[in-house]
Design a protein around this motif. Structure first.
Motif, PDB file in Angstrom:
ATOM      1  N   VAL A   1      36.152  37.151  32.210  1.00 56.45           N
ATOM      2  CA  VAL A   1      37.335  38.009  32.122  1.00 56.45           C
ATOM      3  C   VAL A   1      37.753  38.178  30.665  1.00 56.45           C
ATOM      4  O   VAL A   1      37.473  37.329  29.823  1.00 56.45           O
ATOM      5  CB  VAL A   1      38.528  37.464  32.953  1.00 56.45           C
TER       6      VAL A   1
ATOM      7  N   LEU B   1      44.501  36.228  35.511  1.00 61.77           N
ATOM      8  CA  LEU B   1      43.186  35.595  35.394  1.00 61.77           C
ATOM      9  C   LEU B   1      42.851  35.258  33.949  1.00 61.77           C
ATOM     10  O   LEU B   1      42.246  34.227  33.677  1.00 61.77           O
ATOM     11  CB  LEU B   1      42.097  36.487  35.984  1.00 61.77           C
ATOM     12  N   LYS B   2      43.252  36.107  33.021  1.00 55.68           N
ATOM     13  CA  LYS B   2      43.033  35.806  31.605  1.00 55.68           C
ATOM     14  C   LYS B   2      43.764  34.522  31.209  1.00 55.68           C
ATOM     15  O   LYS B   2      43.311  33.788  30.341  1.00 55.68           O
ATOM     16  CB  LYS B   2      43.518  36.951  30.723  1.00 55.68           C
TER      17      LYS B   2
ATOM     18  N   THR C   1      46.425  39.310  39.175  1.00 52.56           N
ATOM     19  CA  THR C   1      46.142  40.422  38.260  1.00 52.56           C
ATOM     20  C   THR C   1      45.148  39.984  37.187  1.00 52.56           C
ATOM     21  O   THR C   1      44.878  38.788  37.005  1.00 52.56           O
ATOM     22  CB  THR C   1      47.427  40.900  37.566  1.00 52.56           C
ATOM     23  N   LYS C   2      44.671  40.950  36.452  1.00 48.74           N
ATOM     24  CA  LYS C   2      43.749  40.675  35.350  1.00 48.74           C
ATOM     25  C   LYS C   2      44.422  39.764  34.314  1.00 48.74           C
ATOM     26  O   LYS C   2      43.810  38.827  33.812  1.00 48.74           O
ATOM     27  CB  LYS C   2      43.299  41.982  34.709  1.00 48.74           C
ATOM     28  N   ASP C   3      45.680  40.037  34.006  1.00 50.60           N
ATOM     29  CA  ASP C   3      46.403  39.214  33.030  1.00 50.60           C
ATOM     30  C   ASP C   3      46.566  37.775  33.520  1.00 50.60           C
ATOM     31  O   ASP C   3      46.466  36.830  32.738  1.00 50.60           O
ATOM     32  CB  ASP C   3      47.763  39.822  32.700  1.00 50.60           C
TER      33      ASP C   3
ATOM     34  N   GLU D   1      41.638  47.483  39.679  1.00 54.08           N
ATOM     35  CA  GLU D   1      41.485  47.284  38.239  1.00 54.08           C
ATOM     36  C   GLU D   1      40.304  46.334  38.035  1.00 54.08           C
ATOM     37  O   GLU D   1      40.253  45.255  38.623  1.00 54.08           O
ATOM     38  CB  GLU D   1      42.752  46.662  37.651  1.00 54.08           C
ATOM     39  N   LYS D   2      39.343  46.742  37.214  1.00 53.46           N
ATOM     40  CA  LYS D   2      38.204  45.860  36.942  1.00 53.46           C
ATOM     41  C   LYS D   2      38.704  44.657  36.151  1.00 53.46           C
ATOM     42  O   LYS D   2      39.343  44.803  35.120  1.00 53.46           O
ATOM     43  CB  LYS D   2      37.111  46.581  36.161  1.00 53.46           C
ATOM     44  N   ILE D   3      38.401  43.466  36.666  1.00 53.09           N
ATOM     45  CA  ILE D   3      38.847  42.259  35.975  1.00 53.09           C
ATOM     46  C   ILE D   3      37.713  41.548  35.255  1.00 53.09           C
ATOM     47  O   ILE D   3      37.942  40.700  34.416  1.00 53.09           O
ATOM     48  CB  ILE D   3      39.557  41.287  36.939  1.00 53.09           C
TER      49      ILE D   3
ATOM     50  N   TYR E   1      36.905  43.460  41.062  1.00 55.66           N
ATOM     51  CA  TYR E   1      38.128  44.242  40.931  1.00 55.66           C
ATOM     52  C   TYR E   1      39.293  43.526  41.593  1.00 55.66           C
ATOM     53  O   TYR E   1      39.120  42.785  42.558  1.00 55.66           O
ATOM     54  CB  TYR E   1      37.967  45.618  41.599  1.00 55.66           C
ATOM     55  N   SER E   2      40.506  43.816  41.082  1.00 56.56           N
ATOM     56  CA  SER E   2      41.723  43.320  41.715  1.00 56.56           C
ATOM     57  C   SER E   2      42.010  44.199  42.927  1.00 56.56           C
ATOM     58  O   SER E   2      41.354  45.216  43.144  1.00 56.56           O
ATOM     59  CB  SER E   2      42.895  43.384  40.731  1.00 56.56           C
TER      60      SER E   2
END
Length: 133
Positions: free
Chosen positions: A54, A123-124, A119-121, A31-33, A26-27
């Motif tokens: 991810v 990392l993407k 953030t997840k974005d 938020e689950k990443i 999670y971040s």
């Protein structure tokens, strides 16, 4: 080797690497990443990175990103969506109880958290990790 130095069982705070596979990450915003797919270890046995899958949906479109090990924190306690008094009626959230001893004796952490504000974005968009053949 001195016979007194043999390890005979896991101690609190020790986990088998196989139990970390699939662990949710999670971040800092909860938020689950993604989840852990691999640990990268150097020749001395030190974990260098955690490979996290991810993006994607149900495994489709997922990509691996290697996060430096020092940017990951393992957490024993379940992720709290909200807390509730132990005497209040339970409707939503998690009941607050003393789980310290039980959490310390878990065979694996509950989840992992990023220690950075990524953030997840972000990392993407990070470079994809490629395995050597």
């Amino acid at each position: 080797m001195d016979p007194g130095n043999w390890m005979t069982q896991e101690q609190p705070g020790q986990w088998r690497a196989s139990k970390l596979d699939g662990l949710n990450v999670y971040s800092q915003d909860n938020e689950k990443i993604g989840d852990i797919s691999e640990l990268i270890v150097d020749s001395s046995g030190t974990i260098q990175a955690v490979v996290v899958g991810v993006g994607g949906f149900l495994g489709l479109g997922e990509r691996d990103v290697a996060i430096p090990f020092d940017q990951i924190k393992f957490v024993n306690e379940p992720l709290a969506v909200g807390t509730v008094s132990p005497t209040a009626p339970t409707t939503t959230g998690t009941v607050a109880t003393d789980r310290t001893a039980a959490a310390a004796n878990r065979s694996a952490p509950d989840h992992a958290m990023l220690t950075t504000t990524m953030t997840k974005d972000q990392l993407k968009a990070a470079p994809e990790f490629k395995y050597a053949r």
